[in-house]
Enzyme design. Structure first.
Site: not given
Length: 262
Positions: A114, A134
């Site tokens: 990210e 995740e």
């Protein structure tokens, strides 16, 4: 005083924002906060001092994700408060008003991926691995992955990566547009620096306006995006660089102007 885990230095117009939390540069809350602070400091510097920024985690790993040991202890109310802070720290990187390049070595996973997504360009080592794992922890990306990744690679490819949590190798990342260049591992930082140096001595306010128009335009509909572009386009006519560029073009042809970031 908190431990210094993120720092920056500038040389010859290019700054390096460096994450330094070995062995894997896990992005703890302290690291996240310091990334945000470093990004805000770099944003405040004049383009004559820093024209472009390289985000780097060292020659071994970019950032292998959030600090799961720390995150495991967090409660729902704590994460409600923290999630907005995480995003604001990363947003500070995305909003650096000058070109940014992520120099990706080793792993860029989860929050590490990210962070790379916040940059304008990504240069990756041939043995790098990127991904949003995740879901394998029973959660979802929370630092921009569900929003920036589909804008970069398209919704179907983003869903593939986020739904499965799989890592992609550098060649696949290049093919799907997740990274922009793949080089030998020992050349990553140099290649990122070379990209950054292209912008040193360039028309800084035009580059800033172009970045603003593209990034803000992607967040809205076409008509609003065009209005943003028109405003930014008109705005650069107030700069000395615009006069310099057009005068040089008329007198000497394209590509010969020397700009002063004014």
């Amino acid at each position: 005083m908190s431990e210094s885990l993120v720092g920056w230095e500038a040389r010859d117009g290019v700054a390096t924002l460096r994450i330094d939390r070995p062995p894997m540069n896990a992005l703890s809350t302290a690291v996240q906060d310091q990334i945000g602070q470093a990004a805000r400091e770099l944003s405040s510097l004049p383009a004559s001092e820093v024209a472009a920024v390289v985000v780097y985690g060292g020659d071994t790993v970019f950032a292998a994700g959030a600090d799961i040991t720390e995150m495991q202890r967090m409660t729902y109310p704590q994460m409600v408060d923290r999630a907005a802070v995480i995003q604001e720290c990363f947003r500070a990187v995305a909003r650096i008003p000058k070109p940014t390049i992520a120099a990706v070595t080793g792993y860029a996973l989860g929050a590490g991926c990210e962070l790379a997504l916040c940059c304008d360009f990504r240069v990756a080592a041939s043995d790098a691995r990127l991904g949003q794992p995740e879901v394998l922890l029973g959660v979802i990306p929370g630092a921009g992955g569900t929003q920036r990744l589909p804008r970069l690679v398209g919704p179907a490819r983003a869903k593939d990566l986020i739904f499965t949590g799989r890592m992609v190798e550098a060649d696949e990342a290049l093919r799907i547009g997740l990274v922009d260049e793949v080089v030998d591992p020992e050349q990553v930082y140099a290649a990122a620096q070379a990209r950054a140096r292209r912008f040193v001595g360039g028309p800084a306010y035009a580059l800033r306006a172009a970045k603003e128009a593209i990034d803000r335009g992607l967040e809205t509909d076409l008509d609003t995006g065009l209005a943003i572009e028109a405003s930014q386009f008109a705005g650069v006519f107030a700069t000395e660089d615009r006069v310099t560029g057009m005068t040089s073009f008329m007198e000497s042809g394209p590509g010969k102007a020397s700009f002063d970031a004014r």
